[in-house]
Design a protein around this motif. Structure first.
Motif, PDB file in Angstrom:
ATOM      1  N   GLU A 336      -2.253  -2.298   7.665  1.00 47.16           N
ATOM      2  CA  GLU A 336      -3.123  -1.342   6.979  1.00 47.16           C
ATOM      3  C   GLU A 336      -4.227  -0.961   7.969  1.00 47.16           C
ATOM      4  N   ASN A 395      -5.798   4.708   4.368  1.00 49.47           N
ATOM      5  CA  ASN A 395      -6.458   4.932   3.071  1.00 49.47           C
ATOM      6  C   ASN A 395      -6.894   6.388   2.969  1.00 49.47           C
ATOM      7  N   GLU A 427      -2.302   5.231   1.246  1.00 51.09           N
ATOM      8  CA  GLU A 427      -2.845   4.451   0.127  1.00 51.09           C
ATOM      9  C   GLU A 427      -3.802   5.319  -0.670  1.00 51.09           C
ATOM     10  N   ASP A 457      -3.401   1.667  -4.295  1.00 50.86           N
ATOM     11  CA  ASP A 457      -4.321   0.624  -3.818  1.00 50.86           C
ATOM     12  C   ASP A 457      -5.181   0.089  -4.975  1.00 50.86           C
ATOM     13  N   LYS A 478      -0.313  -2.128  -4.844  1.00 55.90           N
ATOM     14  CA  LYS A 478      -1.129  -3.131  -4.146  1.00 55.90           C
ATOM     15  C   LYS A 478      -2.033  -3.817  -5.164  1.00 55.90           C
TER      16      LYS A 478
END
Ligand code: C2E
Ligand code: MG
Ligand code: MG
Length: 556
Positions: A336, A395, A427, A457, A478
């Motif tokens: 990530e 993200n 994400e 996420d 997640k």
């Protein structure tokens, strides 16, 4: 306050000087009138008494007009007293002496009085316009400010109650500015009805922001909730035979004199900060009272915005890569990407602090765009090393994924770097679907078509129901750290995590747990058939070079 007093004193002195000069011209007139046979000289110029009298009349008129220009209220009174008085004396002179020589003077004085009235009315209107909001007819910020300054001068206690209409931009965007104006006028009307000559004064600050100045004994909280209730009822507008209903809601913030600040600018600023806090909903109320913590937080946020802007232009940002592993085999799944901000003096600012701040402005778009380009450029070497068998995630903020054109931006970045789309995961959080669901789904669908994976996420922290998640086009769930933290001791969290994993698999999604710190947590997640793990237990976020080394090891 000081400037206010000095200005008033200066005006009074100016008017008095003009008044005295005008009196001097009266005495000179008297003298010339009694010496009509004389000639008066200025340098080489010789004037007859009558010509000189004309000049003196004009000078008196000029002094009166200057008095009005200095201050149309006080100046007008003084000028009319002066001109009126001198007209009466000239008139009495005619009666007593029976000669009409002062008749032109009387005529002149009447013209001057008419000019004084016209000029002072014009100035009064201009003054009113300067303190009035053109759209609503309420006081504008300057009008309210003048009121605040004079109340502070008089040492009266009061509160500034600020109001902001929620999401007013969407009214303008969806219905057009015409209805935006209708809504603002309707709000102004409702506020005006609540005005009270001695205790409540209302005004419009700008855009969709209004304010009231509230004096004792009115309670600011009660007043604010009354306004919120009144404006909260929808506004109906009839247009070309159609009833158009506009629903509004309002937030309010209060700052008080002398408790919070001793000047008008700070009182406005602090009540605005209080509204901002009400909007954040931290105390679950639509009304928020200013306090010093709020001020510190506000200034920190301004500082953060400044640091972020500077960091974008000076490139103080960099990326770290936190590894993700298959829980059963401990095989590397990928990384990530997490942003880091290091200032030149070495101070780190955590994304946990700056991301929520920039998410409220367009700055987040710049950050996301920066991360996308840099991550694809850097991660290209990683996926090349691992022969396209790892996944690198980035993200993306709710604002970005719910903006038209985001999928195209990603496509262009992929093409520019030659990064394989099937090794990219984006994400997003549940809030992305709350903001603008249609556009988000459209973007996500386009991204999936490109072969990109989508992870949800922080799952378990939002308000999306499990049944809603079922229909979202995502490929990875997640589970948020907060659910994992206490999993060893909290049977309810354990059951919840179990249910999420079960449901994820039903949706044909894979499931990863983030923030896993202990072997106990790891064992439990393994038992519950969780697919992947990310957390300090197996790997902290790594600098780019270290992450690259891990890829090299994996490739061997
Ligand atoms: P997130 O996306 O949920 O990222 C996971 C956060 O948990 C990261 O914090 C990571 O360092 C931390 N973490 C991972 N494993 C553990 C663990 O075992 N224990 C503990 N205590 N923490 C762990 P970080 O890097 O501070 O990021 C915080 C949040 O900031 C992220 O949460 C994400 O919402 C946001 N963020 C970070 N980088 C970016 C970015 O590039 N773009 C955007 N839009 N947001 C980002
Ligand atoms: Mg994340
Ligand atoms: Mg997370």
């Amino acid at each position: 306050m000081v400037t206010f007093n000095v200005r008033t004193k200066n005006k009074t002195v100016g008017i008095l000087i003009c008044f005295l000069l005008a009196l001097v011209f009266v005495f000179m007139t008297k003298y010339v009138e009694t010496h009509r046979d004389m000639e008066f000289g200025f340098g080489g110029l010789k004037l007859s008494a009558n010509s000189f009298l004309g000049i003196l009349q004009a000078m008196k008129g000029l002094m009166c007009i200057i008095m009005v220009c200095i201050d149309y209220k006080m100046g007008r009174i003084m000028a009319i007293i002066f001109m009126g008085g001198s007209t009466v004396f000239m008139f009495l002179g005619i009666i007593q002496r029976g000669d009409m020589s002062t008749l032109p003077g009387i005529y002149n004085a009447i013209i001057t009085i008419i000019s004084i009235v016209i000029i002072s009315n014009g100035l009064a209107k201009a003054d009113k316009r300067a303190v009035t909001d053109f759209l609503t007819g309420l006081r504008n910020r300057r009008g309210l400010s003048t009121l605040l300054v004079s109340s502070i001068n008089d040492k009266k206690k009061f509160h500034v109650v600020y109001f902001e209409i929620e999401n007013f931009r969407t009214i303008n965007d969806n219905l057009g500015h015409k209805y935006g104006d209708v809504a603002l006028k309707a709000v102004a009307e409702k506020l005006k009805e609540m005005e009270n000559e001695n205790t409540v004064y209302v005004g419009r600050i700008s855009g969709a922001e209004f304010a009231a100045v509230v004096f004792e004994p009115v309670d600011p909280k009660e007043f604010a909730s009354k306004v919120i209730d009144r404006i909260g009822t929808s506004i109906t507008h009839v247009d070309e035979g159609f009833d158009i209903s506009i629903a509004l809601s309002v937030y309010s913030g209060v700052a008080s004199y002398p408790k919070d600040a001793d000047n008008a600018d700070d009182l406005f600023k602090f009540s605005d900060i209080a509204v901002y806090n009400a909007r954040l909903g931290q105390n679950k109320s639509r009304i928020c009272f200013f306090d010093t913590d709020m001020k510190d937080r506000f200034f920190r946020q301004i500082e953060i915005e400044r640091i972020v802007k500077e960091s974008l232009s000076q490139d103080y940002f960099y990326l770290v890569y936190q590894p993700q592993f298959e829980i059963k085999s401990k095989k590397l799944r990928g990384f990530e990407t997490l942003i880091r901000l290091k200032q030149p003096d070495g101070t780190m600012v955590s994304p946990g602090e700056f991301i929520p701040v920039v998410e409220r402005s367009e700055l987040i778009m710049k950050i996301d765009s920066y991360v996308l380009k840099r991550a694809l450029r850097e991660a290209k070497s990683m996926v090349d090393l691992c022969k396209d068998e790892i996944m690198v995630s980035i993200n993306v903020s709710a604002k970005n994924i719910s903006s038209p054109g985001f999928a195209e931006e990603v496509k262009a970045a992929l093409e520019a770097t030659g990064y394989p789309p099937e090794c990219l995961e984006i994400e997003i959080t549940e809030y992305s679907f709350a903001e603008s669901k249609e556009i988000t789904i459209e973007n996500v669908t386009k991204l999936r078509k490109l072969g990109i994976q989508i992870a949800l996420d922080d799952f378990g922290t939002g308000y999306t129901s499990l049944s809603q998640v079922m229909h979202l086009p995502i490929s990875l769930l997640k589970i948020d750290k907060s659910l994992i933290d206490d999993i060893e001791n909290n049977p309810m969290n354990r059951d919840f995590v179990d249910a999420i994993i079960y449901m994820g698999h039903l949706m044909k999604c894979e499931v990863i747990s983030e923030g896993v710190e202990s072997d106990e947590q790891l064992d439990l997640l393994k038992d519950h058939e969780c697919d992947f793990v990310q957390g300090f237990v197996w790997g902290k976020p790594l600098e780019y070079d270290v992450a690259l080394d891990l890829c090299k090891k994996e490739a061997v």
